[in-house]
Motif scaffolding. Sequence first.
Motif, PDB file in Angstrom:
ATOM      1  N   PHE A  83      69.181 -25.817  12.349  1.00 55.06           N
ATOM      2  CA  PHE A  83      68.591 -24.548  11.920  1.00 55.06           C
ATOM      3  C   PHE A  83      69.187 -23.332  12.637  1.00 55.06           C
ATOM      4  CE2 PHE A  83      64.998 -27.632  11.430  1.00 55.06           C
ATOM      5  CZ  PHE A  83      65.005 -27.635  10.035  1.00 55.06           C
ATOM      6  N   LYS A  84      70.107 -23.550  13.558  1.00 50.46           N
ATOM      7  CA  LYS A  84      70.638 -22.427  14.324  1.00 50.46           C
ATOM      8  C   LYS A  84      71.370 -21.460  13.413  1.00 50.46           C
ATOM      9  CE  LYS A  84      75.179 -24.191  15.684  1.00 50.46           C
ATOM     10  NZ  LYS A  84      75.911 -23.032  15.138  1.00 50.46           N
ATOM     11  N   PRO A  85      71.295 -20.160  13.721  1.00 48.74           N
ATOM     12  CA  PRO A  85      71.983 -19.175  12.886  1.00 48.74           C
ATOM     13  C   PRO A  85      73.496 -19.269  13.041  1.00 48.74           C
ATOM     14  CG  PRO A  85      71.064 -18.139  14.838  1.00 48.74           C
ATOM     15  CD  PRO A  85      70.550 -19.553  14.824  1.00 48.74           C
ATOM     16  N   ASP A  86      74.198 -18.755  12.077  1.00 53.30           N
ATOM     17  CA  ASP A  86      75.662 -18.763  12.083  1.00 53.30           C
ATOM     18  C   ASP A  86      76.153 -17.577  12.910  1.00 53.30           C
ATOM     19  OD1 ASP A  86      78.304 -19.266  11.616  1.00 53.30           O
ATOM     20  OD2 ASP A  86      78.312 -18.437   9.574  1.00 53.30           O
ATOM     21  N   ILE A  87      76.192 -17.774  14.234  1.00 53.89           N
ATOM     22  CA  ILE A  87      76.626 -16.717  15.137  1.00 53.89           C
ATOM     23  C   ILE A  87      77.740 -17.242  16.028  1.00 53.89           C
ATOM     24  CG2 ILE A  87      74.413 -15.520  15.139  1.00 53.89           C
ATOM     25  CD1 ILE A  87      73.710 -16.875  17.748  1.00 53.89           C
ATOM     26  N   HIS A  88      78.423 -16.339  16.708  1.00 56.66           N
ATOM     27  CA  HIS A  88      79.513 -16.706  17.600  1.00 56.66           C
ATOM     28  C   HIS A  88      78.999 -17.653  18.686  1.00 56.66           C
ATOM     29  CE1 HIS A  88      82.803 -16.211  20.523  1.00 56.66           C
ATOM     30  NE2 HIS A  88      83.534 -15.789  19.504  1.00 56.66           N
ATOM     31  N   TRP A  89      79.855 -18.591  19.095  1.00 57.90           N
ATOM     32  CA  TRP A  89      79.416 -19.567  20.080  1.00 57.90           C
ATOM     33  C   TRP A  89      79.029 -18.923  21.410  1.00 57.90           C
ATOM     34  CZ3 TRP A  89      81.925 -20.188  24.728  1.00 57.90           C
ATOM     35  CH2 TRP A  89      83.232 -19.697  24.824  1.00 57.90           C
ATOM     36  N   LEU A  90      79.706 -17.821  21.766  1.00 58.64           N
ATOM     37  CA  LEU A  90      79.337 -17.127  22.999  1.00 58.64           C
ATOM     38  C   LEU A  90      77.936 -16.517  22.897  1.00 58.64           C
ATOM     39  CD1 LEU A  90      82.603 -15.333  24.198  1.00 58.64           C
ATOM     40  CD2 LEU A  90      81.153 -16.864  25.560  1.00 58.64           C
ATOM     41  N   SER A  91      77.636 -15.964  21.741  1.00 63.73           N
ATOM     42  CA  SER A  91      76.293 -15.426  21.530  1.00 63.73           C
ATOM     43  C   SER A  91      75.256 -16.536  21.615  1.00 63.73           C
ATOM     44  CB  SER A  91      76.199 -14.736  20.169  1.00 63.73           C
ATOM     45  OG  SER A  91      77.115 -13.670  20.063  1.00 63.73           O
ATOM     46  N   MET A  92      75.555 -17.661  20.988  1.00 67.16           N
ATOM     47  CA  MET A  92      74.617 -18.780  20.950  1.00 67.16           C
ATOM     48  C   MET A  92      74.306 -19.297  22.352  1.00 67.16           C
ATOM     49  SD  MET A  92      72.897 -20.818  18.917  1.00 67.16           S
ATOM     50  CE  MET A  92      72.149 -22.445  18.921  1.00 67.16           C
ATOM     51  N   ILE A  93      75.338 -19.620  23.113  1.00 64.97           N
ATOM     52  CA  ILE A  93      75.118 -20.209  24.421  1.00 64.97           C
ATOM     53  C   ILE A  93      74.477 -19.207  25.377  1.00 64.97           C
ATOM     54  CG2 ILE A  93      77.412 -19.658  25.326  1.00 64.97           C
ATOM     55  CD1 ILE A  93      75.400 -22.874  25.992  1.00 64.97           C
ATOM     56  N   THR A  94      74.802 -17.918  25.234  1.00 63.93           N
ATOM     57  CA  THR A  94      74.231 -16.910  26.126  1.00 63.93           C
ATOM     58  C   THR A  94      72.740 -16.728  25.868  1.00 63.93           C
ATOM     59  OG1 THR A  94      76.361 -15.755  26.235  1.00 63.93           O
ATOM     60  CG2 THR A  94      74.408 -14.526  26.924  1.00 63.93           C
ATOM     61  N   VAL A  95      72.349 -16.690  24.603  1.00 62.03           N
ATOM     62  CA  VAL A  95      70.926 -16.560  24.279  1.00 62.03           C
ATOM     63  C   VAL A  95      70.156 -17.800  24.732  1.00 62.03           C
ATOM     64  CG1 VAL A  95      69.252 -16.334  22.412  1.00 62.03           C
ATOM     65  CG2 VAL A  95      71.350 -14.990  22.359  1.00 62.03           C
ATOM     66  N   LEU A  96      70.726 -18.977  24.523  1.00 60.79           N
ATOM     67  CA  LEU A  96      70.052 -20.197  24.952  1.00 60.79           C
ATOM     68  C   LEU A  96      69.940 -20.256  26.478  1.00 60.79           C
ATOM     69  CD1 LEU A  96      71.512 -22.966  22.603  1.00 60.79           C
ATOM     70  CD2 LEU A  96      69.443 -21.615  22.327  1.00 60.79           C
ATOM     71  N   ALA A  97      70.999 -19.828  27.165  1.00 65.37           N
ATOM     72  CA  ALA A  97      70.964 -19.828  28.630  1.00 65.37           C
ATOM     73  C   ALA A  97      69.933 -18.841  29.159  1.00 65.37           C
ATOM     74  CB  ALA A  97      72.344 -19.506  29.185  1.00 65.37           C
ATOM     75  N   THR A  98      69.833 -17.681  28.507  1.00 69.74           N
ATOM     76  CA  THR A  98      68.819 -16.699  28.909  1.00 69.74           C
ATOM     77  C   THR A  98      67.417 -17.259  28.702  1.00 69.74           C
ATOM     78  OG1 THR A  98      70.312 -14.885  28.315  1.00 69.74           O
ATOM     79  CG2 THR A  98      67.969 -14.357  28.543  1.00 69.74           C
ATOM     80  N   SER A  99      67.209 -17.919  27.583  1.00 73.97           N
ATOM     81  CA  SER A  99      65.919 -18.560  27.322  1.00 73.97           C
ATOM     82  C   SER A  99      65.621 -19.624  28.367  1.00 73.97           C
ATOM     83  CB  SER A  99      65.920 -19.187  25.924  1.00 73.97           C
ATOM     84  OG  SER A  99      66.168 -18.226  24.924  1.00 73.97           O
ATOM     85  N   ALA A 100      66.657 -20.389  28.736  1.00 70.85           N
ATOM     86  CA  ALA A 100      66.471 -21.430  29.743  1.00 70.85           C
ATOM     87  C   ALA A 100      66.107 -20.840  31.095  1.00 70.85           C
ATOM     88  CB  ALA A 100      67.741 -22.271  29.859  1.00 70.85           C
ATOM     89  N   LEU A 101      66.769 -19.747  31.453  1.00 65.86           N
ATOM     90  CA  LEU A 101      66.471 -19.102  32.737  1.00 65.86           C
ATOM     91  C   LEU A 101      65.023 -18.629  32.784  1.00 65.86           C
ATOM     92  CD1 LEU A 101      67.327 -17.890  35.471  1.00 65.86           C
ATOM     93  CD2 LEU A 101      68.061 -15.853  34.202  1.00 65.86           C
ATOM     94  N   LEU A 102      64.599 -17.930  31.745  1.00 62.97           N
ATOM     95  CA  LEU A 102      63.235 -17.391  31.729  1.00 62.97           C
ATOM     96  C   LEU A 102      62.193 -18.500  31.691  1.00 62.97           C
ATOM     97  CD1 LEU A 102      63.745 -14.399  29.251  1.00 62.97           C
ATOM     98  CD2 LEU A 102      63.590 -14.313  31.748  1.00 62.97           C
ATOM     99  N   SER A 103      62.462 -19.536  30.918  1.00 65.37           N
ATOM    100  CA  SER A 103      61.475 -20.611  30.799  1.00 65.37           C
ATOM    101  C   SER A 103      61.448 -21.517  32.021  1.00 65.37           C
ATOM    102  CB  SER A 103      61.740 -21.443  29.535  1.00 65.37           C
ATOM    103  OG  SER A 103      63.040 -22.013  29.570  1.00 65.37           O
TER     104      SER A 103
END
Length: 308
Positions: A174-194
């Motif tokens: 279900f992930k959106p069609d975005i650049h891999w750098l955008s994807m991993i950065t958003v996921l990493a930010t979510s991981a940091l906060l959570s």
Amino acid sequence: MHNKAYVILLFTTLFWGGNAVAGKLAVGHVSPFALTFLRWIVALAILLPLAWKPLGRDWPQIRSNLPLLVMLGTLGFTCFNATFYSALTFTSAVNVSIEQAAIPMVIIVLNFCLFRVRATRLQLVGFALSLVGISLTASHSDLSRLAELDINIGDLLMLLAVLFYGIYTVCLRFKPDIHWLSMITVLATSALLSSIPFLTWEYAAGSLILPDLRGWMIVLYTAAMPSVLAQVFYIRGNELIGGNRAGLFVNLVPIFGTLLSILILGEDFYPYHAFAIALVFCGIGLAEYSGRKAMGAPPRVRAPVDGS
């Protein structure tokens, strides 16, 4: 396309095998939730300078898919690693190796239950061969040892980690069609906060261990390899050959973990290690052949001249 997927998934499992060794080495040098939190700080320090432009271009899609991306980062990055590192403080590497091998089957079951994606008989046979290979490695060629393993809180934590990563994998569709750098950065930010609530609980419980020199080396490794490169490679591998087929490569993680333990920790290499590795590769090859045949692809695909 398939050859590229195989290469990046092999590197993915190599880095994750190193993560298992790093997690064991971290015991007493950095606590599990501190390691989980710090690795994402370092990972973001690596990613953010590279990701500003892609993030700006992809922001509309990121914003519209933010709940999904936060959920992916929390489950696949924070919850998996927090429970994984915690499990290694309570149970043996033998138990963790066997239990981690359940990830591909969890993926297959979830894909069937949620999306009616069926596994072929050859895929199931391939999974079984790989599981036998992992069991040989984990039991040191004495399968009777498996019946003697004790189930404790560490084993339960590892099974929970397996479930977290299985859910993460099937939801990548279900992930959106975005650049891999955008994807991993958003996921990493979510991981940091959570990961902050886990770190807070560890501090309140009096079990926080800040990293010493070895701890910081482990933080740097887990940030660069398992956190950034392996996650990007795994996402790309899922895109190229699908979750069921990519998930089977996870069976290589305990094998690489064993080999890295031999190289880094000086453990002995025995003939059953070679036999187990052969079984795992045969299992993956059989399942992959079946998956490609089911999709109507030829059994063999020549790599393009430019290597892409």
